[in-house]
Design an enzyme around this catalytic site. Structure first.
Site, mmCIF file in Angstrom:
data_model
loop_
_atom_site.group_PDB
_atom_site.id
_atom_site.type_symbol
_atom_site.label_atom_id
_atom_site.label_comp_id
_atom_site.label_asym_id
_atom_site.label_seq_id
_atom_site.Cartn_x
_atom_site.Cartn_y
_atom_site.Cartn_z
ATOM 1 N NE ARG A 59 28.684 65.481 18.798
ATOM 2 C CZ ARG A 59 27.653 64.790 18.279
ATOM 3 N NH1 ARG A 59 27.418 64.815 16.988
ATOM 4 N NH2 ARG A 59 26.870 64.081 19.064
ATOM 5 C CE1 TYR A 112 52.060 73.356 14.170
ATOM 6 C CE2 TYR A 112 50.544 71.512 14.056
ATOM 7 C CZ TYR A 112 51.203 72.485 14.792
ATOM 8 O OH TYR A 112 50.987 72.555 16.139
ATOM 9 C CG ASP A 184 47.803 75.314 7.405
ATOM 10 O OD1 ASP A 184 47.562 76.474 7.808
ATOM 11 O OD2 ASP A 184 48.125 74.387 8.170
ATOM 12 C CE LYS A 209 49.485 77.647 16.207
ATOM 13 N NZ LYS A 209 49.741 76.762 15.092
HETATM 14 C C1 LIG Z 1 49.526 75.442 14.730
HETATM 15 C C2 LIG Z 1 49.339 75.037 13.346
HETATM 16 C C3 LIG Z 1 48.478 73.987 13.006
HETATM 17 C C4 LIG Z 1 47.744 73.187 14.035
HETATM 18 O O1 LIG Z 1 46.853 73.963 14.764
HETATM 19 P P1 LIG Z 1 46.397 73.660 16.281
HETATM 20 O O2 LIG Z 1 45.417 74.729 16.539
HETATM 21 O O3 LIG Z 1 47.621 73.729 17.140
HETATM 22 O O4 LIG Z 1 45.822 72.281 16.268
HETATM 23 C C5 LIG Z 1 48.312 73.691 11.670
HETATM 24 N N1 LIG Z 1 48.981 74.363 10.707
HETATM 25 C C6 LIG Z 1 49.822 75.366 11.004
HETATM 26 C C7 LIG Z 1 50.515 76.073 9.900
HETATM 27 C C8 LIG Z 1 50.034 75.733 12.324
HETATM 28 O O5 LIG Z 1 50.894 76.724 12.601
#
Ligand SMILES: *Cc1c(COP(=O)(O)O)cnc(C)c1O
Length: 394
Positions: A59, A112, A184, A209
């Site tokens: 961790r 998101y 992000d 993603k």
């Molecule tokens: C999917 C996504 C998230 C969240 O990510 P997870 O891995 O599903 O927790 C945050 N921001 C964007 C732009 C996303 O597409």
């Protein structure tokens, strides 16, 4: 091999985050262990005191996780990565680290869905207020800054409208008010957009993603430039506990090796499909950063190295037409998530953004008729054929 910082992105994808293990492994091995043996009590004490470098407990730090962290940090042009259990764990860690009761956040309105909900439910409960603004409108960003604004959180391109915020200008506004800028960068990946070069202080990814790219991992990453920020963030992550595990780190790190190549194909396919959709008689509107019709096309050209793999569009027949289309695709799959090698199609208003109220969706220009397409790396003619046959059912 030691890597120079000026390696091209294509080469960095292959070589970033290599480890020196005793057998000369070409790929960072999976250290699937929860804990690490100390040589003796002095060694254990020195590791805890930080006077010796090494591993204590997964961790806190693990070589496989660290390899993936180094890879993403290098691709982003940042200094330190913090691997998280999901994109949301990463975003939560950033908020927990950076915000105190009484602070205020300015956040992109087309963000998101769960990021919006996290701020409006959990952080609001702790007297941290958020204002959701169209961050492509710099006057609106400036107008909504308050003396207690500690953080500006920008998702660009926005979700799912693909609205583009000028990151450089947002950074200037944030910094002029003593706030940090968090970006992000999930939709673009570091291959197409590098927020640090535009002034961002923190970059966050859902590695679920494009970074992993194979729809088989849920994971997140925080990247920072500043050592002190890294150290205090590492402490917070260790305490809140939302860390990635060694196996998922290995998978993401493997996925990253083809990131530059995949992004090339995502962009080429999506550009062709966006043009096809824009010409289609049943399509009312296409949102794609590579089309001159995109409202922030000029900012996109300045900020992006490619138009990306995400397309949002509206059919003339509204949501009923959208449902017919989504229920008839064969090669594209009806599923949320994005950025994988396979093409996915979904309906934001009833799926990814159903957690927002209709009013909040309208404020963020998310209409009921919008369909979001994550363009994969399949043969583009076959993808267009699939979309064509599905739209012919409308
Ligand atoms: C999917 C996504 C998230 C969240 O990510 P997870 O891995 O599903 O927790 C945050 N921001 C964007 C732009 C996303 O597409």
């Amino acid at each position: 091999m030691s890597l120079s910082d000026n390696l091209s992105p294509e080469s960095a994808c292959i070589h970033a985050g290599e480890v020196d293990d005793q057998f000369g492994a070409v790929v960072a091995p999976i250290y699937q262990t929860s804990t690490f043996r100390f040589r003796d009590t002095d060694h254990g004490a020195a590791l805890f005191a930080g006077t010796d470098e090494g591993y204590i407990y997964t961790r806190m730090l693990n070589p496989t996780i660290q390899a993936c962290e180094k890879a993403v940090a290098m691709l982003e042009g940042g200094a330190y990565g913090l691997g998280c259990a999901s994109g949301m764990a990463a975003i939560n860690t950033i908020f927990v680290h950076g915000l105190h009761a009484g602070d205020h956040v300015v956040c992109s309105d087309s963000v998101y869905g769960p990021t919006h909900t996290l701020l409006t439910t959990i952080f609001a409960k702790w007297n941290i207020e958020s204002t959701f603004v169209d961050t492509s409108n710099l006057d609106a960003v400036e107008r909504n800054m308050r003396p207690e604004t500690r953080m500006v959180f920008v998702e660009s391109p926005g979700n799912p409208t693909l609205v583009i915020s000028d990151i450089e200008r947002c950074a200037d506004i944030a910094h002029a008010h003593g706030a940090v800028l968090v970006v992000d960068n999930t939709f673009m990946s570091p291959i197409l957009q590098q927020p640090f070069t535009l002034g961002a202080d923190i970059v966050v990814h859902s590695m679920t993603k494009f970074l992993n790219g194979h729809a088989d991992v849920v994971a997140g990453m925080i990247v920072v430039k500043d050592k002190e920020m890294y150290q205090s963030m590492r402490k917070i992550l260790n305490q809140v506990g939302g860390v990635i595990d060694p196996f998922n780190s290995f998978l993401v790190h493997r996925g990253i090796k083809t990131l530059a190549l995949r992004m090339e194909r995502h962009c080429a396919n999506a550009a062709k499909i966006a043009e096809y959709l824009e010409r289609h008689e049943k399509v009312a509107r296409v949102f794609y950063p590579g089309l001159p019709s995109h409202p922030q096309y000029v900012v996109a050209q300045k900020q992006h190295k490619g138009p990306g793999g995400m397309i949002t569009f509206e059919l003339k027949g509204g949501i009923e037409a959208g449902k017919t289309m989504m229920n008839n695709v064969r090669l594209c799959q009806l599923a949320v998530s994005l950025g994988g090698v396979e093409s996915l199609i979904q309906h934001p208003a009833s799926m990814t953004h159903a957690c927002l109220t209709k009013e909040d969706r309208e404020k963020a220009h998310i209409t009921d008729g919008m369909v979001r397409l994550s363009v994969g790396i399949e043969n583009v003619d076959e993808l267009i054929e699939d979309l064509e046959q599905a739209m012919s059912k409308i």
